[in-house]
Design a protein around this motif. Sequence first.
Motif, short mmCIF file in Angstrom:
data_model
loop_
_atom_site.label_atom_id
_atom_site.label_comp_id
_atom_site.label_asym_id
_atom_site.label_seq_id
_atom_site.Cartn_x
_atom_site.Cartn_y
_atom_site.Cartn_z
N SER A 1 42.44 45.48 47.75
CA SER A 1 42.84 46.08 46.49
C SER A 1 43.34 45.04 45.49
O SER A 1 43.24 45.23 44.28
N THR A 2 43.89 43.92 46.00
CA THR A 2 44.45 42.88 45.12
C THR A 2 43.75 41.53 45.29
O THR A 2 44.08 40.58 44.59
N ASP B 1 44.21 39.45 47.62
CA ASP B 1 45.07 38.48 48.30
C ASP B 1 44.54 38.23 49.70
O ASP B 1 44.13 39.16 50.41
#
Length: 530
Positions: A37-38, A40
């Motif tokens: 989602s990010t 990372d």
Amino acid sequence: MRAALFVVALAASPAAADTRYLIPYVEVGQAIGADLSTDDVVTWTQLAAGVDAGVSSRQAQGQISARYERRIPWGGDLVDQDMLSGLARGTVKITPSLSFDAGALATRTRADIRGAAPGLFSDNSTNVSNVYSVYLGPQLSTSAGPAQITAAYRFGYTKVDAPAFTGIAPGAPRLDYFDQSTSHLAMASIGTRAGAIAPFGITLSGAIERDFATELSQHYEGEFGRVDVVQPISRTVAIRGGVGYEKIKATQRDPLLDSNGAPVLDGNGRFITDPNSPRRIAYNTDGLIYDAGVIWRPSPRFELQANAGYRYGGETYFGSLSWRLTPNSAIRAAVYDGVSTFGRQLRDGLAGLPTAFDTGGGAFGQQFAGCVFASQPATGGAGGCLNSAFQSVTTATYRARGVDVVYSRTEGLTRLGFGFGYANRKLYAPPAAPGITVFGVTDESYYAQIFYARALSRNSEVDANLFVNYYDSGVPGMQGVLGAGATGTYQHRFGRIGTMASLGIYTYDQRNFDSQWSLQGLVGARYEFR
């Protein structure tokens, strides 16, 4: 891996009635985690040491799978972390009539039913707590003339670490965190079978139970006595009925409040008990209980029970199904209804797990937090699920109702397990207690899990684990949380050295938050001392 392959051979072996194994090991692995989602990405090295052991004989049946893991991050937001996970179940026959039963569990699970629902617990997951539980006690089964006498004592202890950030929106009602509890259960019965002294079977039974939780000095006290009658009406069908008296009382003290009327918290985020507060009643029932039902047993491999009655001030329904479908597969189902606490429900769930169980499907830390499947369903039943206890780690006394279904199959080189269920809790708390927000709240969850493993050769195996959960807290203003995930592992052994490669993907959707997706991978090697 060696233990998993050994269990397959054990189940197929005609000498499985008297076998044992002990496999200590050390392991090193390199893992990567990606928040899809990010975007990372984090990496870490994990070092582990553990043991897999089991015994099956006329005097003892048991298994232990225990593992200590140290995670060393390579930069990013990860922190050093220690994890202990494992399951142990066993029973030892001391004399022909006296046995000793015990079990222990170390795992990780969600803490707050309203919060984040991570399923791959090996990363910096929010709303996750370490859980440790143990139970033990003797069991007596003997006869005196036509009467069968049974008695048992069970001690339980449960400890839960406080979670870090739970993922709850700011301003949400504050819920307390469970700390630790001890429980004591003593029960006894005496009865005769149908035709021994009367056309019907009759049993007198009773039990006394105590549970003490440190949080808010909570006490649970329960006792009952009853008489049950079973009347056969055909070769395969019998009707039963029972009546008795029951008394249950749950009490607690108030949390200490600050000048604004908010509960004062300790360093772990738990409520501090007000030592000067009165002991308030959270739940109280006292009176007649009764129920009746039918038992259908068309063969020694199949038994179905269905019952209805009056208990806890209203209607109650409960029943069970036990069916050994083939020599290598079994199914178990239970409909339950009872007033419980987290420590007692986890203790009883642990006691219901098989003494020979499958250890696959736990590469990313979620092992033993859901369904546990039997590795020998022909003799040990299908297995059991702990999801109903772990739907939320609540400090309150509650009425637990629901259904669990578990299916296990071990045949040839293949092992298969399937479990699903529904759990409903009505939480009890003193209505006048300050700072308490769960009075009368009903929470619920739905869950399902599939496990599949196949030995590709004498030295290699693949397994896959798929799970989905839905949680609804019932707290006003809170929305449901849906989580699902899948993991897969390939293992290959070269003598005492085993290698593995695992991949896991998980998602959860928490209302008022964006859906979260994560992916994890692991490659590692294990050395076994055997």
